[in-house]
Design an enzyme around this catalytic site. Structure first.
Site, short mmCIF file in Angstrom:
data_model
loop_
_atom_site.label_atom_id
_atom_site.label_comp_id
_atom_site.label_asym_id
_atom_site.label_seq_id
_atom_site.Cartn_x
_atom_site.Cartn_y
_atom_site.Cartn_z
N CYS A 116 1.48 -13.53 -65.22
CA CYS A 116 1.54 -12.59 -64.10
C CYS A 116 2.32 -11.35 -64.54
O CYS A 116 2.80 -11.27 -65.68
CB CYS A 116 2.18 -13.22 -62.86
N CYS A 133 5.74 -11.55 -66.25
CA CYS A 133 5.78 -11.82 -67.69
C CYS A 133 5.79 -10.51 -68.47
O CYS A 133 6.56 -10.34 -69.43
CB CYS A 133 4.55 -12.64 -68.11
N ASP A 164 -10.45 28.61 -68.68
CA ASP A 164 -10.47 29.70 -69.64
C ASP A 164 -11.92 30.21 -69.66
O ASP A 164 -12.82 29.53 -69.17
CB ASP A 164 -10.04 29.18 -71.01
N ASP A 222 -10.00 25.74 -74.65
CA ASP A 222 -10.44 25.29 -75.97
C ASP A 222 -9.68 25.93 -77.13
O ASP A 222 -9.85 25.52 -78.28
CB ASP A 222 -11.93 25.58 -76.16
N ASP A 271 -4.72 28.64 -75.22
CA ASP A 271 -4.74 27.83 -74.00
C ASP A 271 -3.71 26.70 -74.03
O ASP A 271 -3.44 26.09 -73.00
CB ASP A 271 -6.13 27.21 -73.79
#
Length: 750
Positions: free
Chosen positions: A21, A24, A451, A645, A649
């Protein structure tokens, strides 16, 4: 928001065995995070994985494995140079024997349902034997896990199961012995004959051996079904691993692409770089490679999320796992095993699924204190029931029901199960989220910032006009200088200049001392000319006329100067991607605000924004300006996602609440982003946001189910409205229901 990894840290992922569970998982984290050598440790109960960042000069993988072992669990490091193989979840032999032991009890209970009372129940001696065999033999893993949990300082689900079932067994044994006249405190009373034991009757003796057996049976069955669901249904990694064939056709003899030789069947493990393999129609590509002969169409949707097959011919790259839809290809192996892009995706998905979302950390904190609280509630229930009713058996059953119904399994599974499913769906749609937190935050954004160049536009502009300072300057000579410098840059405008020079057969000159000035341009010393600057008009000191033709107004420009003397300027036009308008409209239809921020001149940005229906658009922004705008917007209460990209950026991506990097973006942008788009379509931004929102909804549903289940179940059990067997079945059902709800995500359609 996204911090770069520390250079002095090593990262390793482990497979954890033996967790029952969330408590643990919390125990392992607690032990490891106390170690000075461990920077961070995160355990996914649903994924059964451990992600560790540690100082390699202070700890080793073997030492970390040993530390986990002391908590009562087994840790197996996932080796980087091997692709893990899917593990088949076999039926536990203990589960089979437990259910065989339960058959006599089921027959007896069936008799009770048809009005035969206790007559169908097995004799008490057989009930005792079966219950003892199950309790102290077949339920051994529960005891070992419970003991390890207590030693580790945190109580897990198995502690509740052991306390509850042992209490039932001990109470029933006491009642049975008492009915036989045996005083357990006086050894001289053990004078029973076998005849007395064999002829002891079940009727009118309130024993509950069947309850203990059924609790263990239902919990064991629930764990088995839970494991199967996690490994076979929620985990998309197994599906990805099955995409590569186990055997391939390898060219015999010469590796030259022009040599026709025979092919042999070999196992994939025997393939090395440089080998030439053949993939026929309907087969899958086994490794990354380069096509050396043949033509065909490849479905690479498993990596890019784009379902349209891609044409492949000589010189094109093929990716492991791609399906040959049409044709036949011979390709030369360039990467095998963990070096392939498919293996990279498997590793990235595995690490991401093993990370934790903020909602999961909330559930962890609740689960950590849940078991002790439940034990206290069970003790109070026992005491009050005995005091109010005077019935010991009723008090025991009510307390045991509380212990069993309150298992925190569903709570521990609620978030990681949904994260596993959501990550898998996102990957199939070509969106790779860096970690669980990235997926979670992407599901709560309200603003998307784009962008322009290379994101909304194709990023492949071309020169449409040029203007020199005077007529005596040759535009090709200026283009030669510009291309010689721009050859050292990665921006789409730089690529366009270099391509234009290549088309005109212009020879590039040697450039040195290259310096990129973010948001402005690039400068270098060109042999025979001195300092050449290429970039904005402001950067080069060029003053443009106030009145310019429309082509110049809506175009990007690159100016050139030598030794700070302006020479001329080029106008470059870029086209919108075909799906940009649809992507913007879809995001706006989903209630998201769309903003355009660009370093390009305002007239170009306004023109693009007008074409796409974007109201808020700003141009002439430096990288710092973009990040400051996003920071300001987020201070107003907005949750912003940045899509870009380029290098310029990266600061904005790091500032934004969430961020997406384009497939062809720079490595800096990809590193700064919280998610990567593996296809060329900008629509994948919408896919990523849509899947993230669906995942967050699923997490909240799961947490609601888990909390409401315990909030209702514990009082019902305390008041005796649920017997222990029903409580055990309901507990198992709660975990399965959470997993089934998460499983709905795997069929989610964007």
């Amino acid at each position: 928001m996204n911090e770069p990894p520390r250079d002095d840290l090593a990262k390793t992922q482990f497979q954890i065995e033996g967790m029952s569970c969330q408590a643990c998982a919390t125990r392992i984290e607690k032990v490891l995070n106390k170690k000075p050598a461990i920077e961070s440790a995160s355990v996914s109960f649903a994924g059964e994985t451990l992600n560790v960042a540690y100082h390699p000069n202070q700890a080793s993988i073997d030492q970390i494995t040993e530390w986990v072992g002391k908590t009562g669990f087994t840790a197996r490091p996932m080796i980087d140079n091997q692709i893990p193989q899917p593990i088949e979840q076999a039926m536990d032999w203990r589960l089979i024997l437990i259910w065989l032991c339960m058959i006599p009890f089921l027959i007896g209970m069936a008799g009770m349902l048809v009005g035969q009372g206790m007559h169908w129940m097995p004799p008490l001696w057989l009930q005792f034997v079966l219950a003892t065999l199950v309790q102290f033999g077949l339920a051994g893993p529960f005891y070992r896990s419970a003991w390890a949990s207590i030693k580790g300082g945190l109580a897990n689900m198995d502690v509740l199961v052991v306390i509850g079932t042992f209490t039932i067994w001990a109470y029933s044994t006491y009642i049975w012995f008492d009915s036989l006249g045996v005083n357990l405190a006086d050894s001289s009373s053990f004078t029973l004959s076998w005849r007395d034991i064999l002829h002891s009757h079940t009727a009118h003796i309130p024993v509950y051996f069947e309850a203990g057996v059924m609790i263990i049976a239902f919990v064991k069955l629930g764990k088995y079904l839970e494991q199967r669901t996690k490994k076979h249904s929620l985990n998309s990694i197994n599906m990805l691993l099955e995409l590569t064939p186990t055997t391939v056709e390898r060219r015999v003899g010469s590796k030259s692409p022009d040599t026709d030789t025979t092919f042999e069947q070999v196992s994939l493990a025997q393939v090395h770089k440089g080998d030439v393999l053949r993939a026929k129609q309907g087969a899958r590509v086994a490794t990354d490679g380069i096509v050396v002969s043949g033509e065909g169409w490849c479905d690479e949707s498993h990596l890019t999320g784009e379902s349209v097959p891609v044409s492949k011919k000589v010189g094109d790259k093929v990716l492991a796992g791609a399906m040959i839809d049409n044709g036949s290809l011979n390709y030369q192996v360039t990467a095998t095993g963990s070096e392939t892009q498919l293996s990279d995706m498997v590793k990235a998905l595995s690490e991401a699924q093993g990370s934790k979302a903020d909602l999961a950390r909330l559930a962890d904190k609740v689960a950590a204190v849940f078991v002790p609280v439940v034990v206290m509630i069970a003790l109070v229930t026992f005491g009050l029931t005995w005091w109010l009713t005077g019935a010991m058996d009723k008090a025991v059953l009510h307390a045991v029901s509380v212990l069993v119904i309150a298992c925190p399994c569903a709570l521990g599974l609620a978030t990681p199960a949904a994260i596993m499913a959501g990550m898998g769906v996102a990957a199939r749609n070509g969106v790779w989220f860096k970690d669980a937190q990235s997926l979670e935050v992407a599901g709560s954004i309200d603003t998307v910032v784009f962008d322009k160049t290379g994101t909304l536009t194709k990023g492949k502009p071309h020169i449409v006009a040029s203007m020199m300072v005077n007529n005596q300057i040759n535009s090709d000579d200026v283009l030669q200088l510009a291309a010689s410098v721009e050859a050292h840059a990665s921006h789409p405008l730089a690529t366009a200049v270099v391509n234009a020079a290549a088309e005109r057969d212009i020879t590039l000159l040697a450039a040195s001392q290259v310096d990129v000035v973010a948001g402005m341009g690039i400068q270098a010393n060109v042999e025979g000319f001195g300092l050449v600057k290429v970039g904005t008009a402001e950067f080069t000191g060029l003053k443009l006329p106030k009145q310019l033709p429309k082509a110049w107004v809506i175009a990007s420009t690159i100016a050139v100067s030598v030794e700070d003397m302006p020479l001329g300027i080029f106008a470059l036009a870029d086209e919108l991607k075909p799906e940009s308008l649809e992507a913007v409209q879809t995001l706006k239809a989903d209630g998201l605000e769309v903003v355009l921020l660009s370093g390009d001149k305002p007239t170009v940005v306004s023109h693009v924004a007008e074409q796409l229906g974007i109201i808020v658009a700003h141009g002439d922004l430096k990288p710092r300006d973009k990040s400051q705008w996003i920071e300001h917007y987020q201070q107003l209460g907005h949750k912003v996602a940045m899509v870009g990209d380029g290098v310029n950026d990266a600061p904005a991506m790091a500032t934004a609440y969430a961020s997406f990097a384009m497939l062809d973006g720079t490595e800096v942008a990809k590193h700064s982003a919280s998610a990567r788009l593996m296809g060329h379509s900008i629509m994948q931004v919408h896919s990523g946001v849509d899947i993230a929102q669906a995942t967050v909804r699923n997490i909240k549903q799961n947490l609601f189910f888990a909390f409401i289940y315990n909030c209702l179940g514990i009082p019902l059990a305390a008041f005796g409205l649920l017997n222990p067997m029903i409580a055990a079945a309901a507990m198992a059902l709660s975990s399965i229901s959470v997993l089934m709800n998460a499983l709905r995500l795997t069929r989610y359609k964007v």
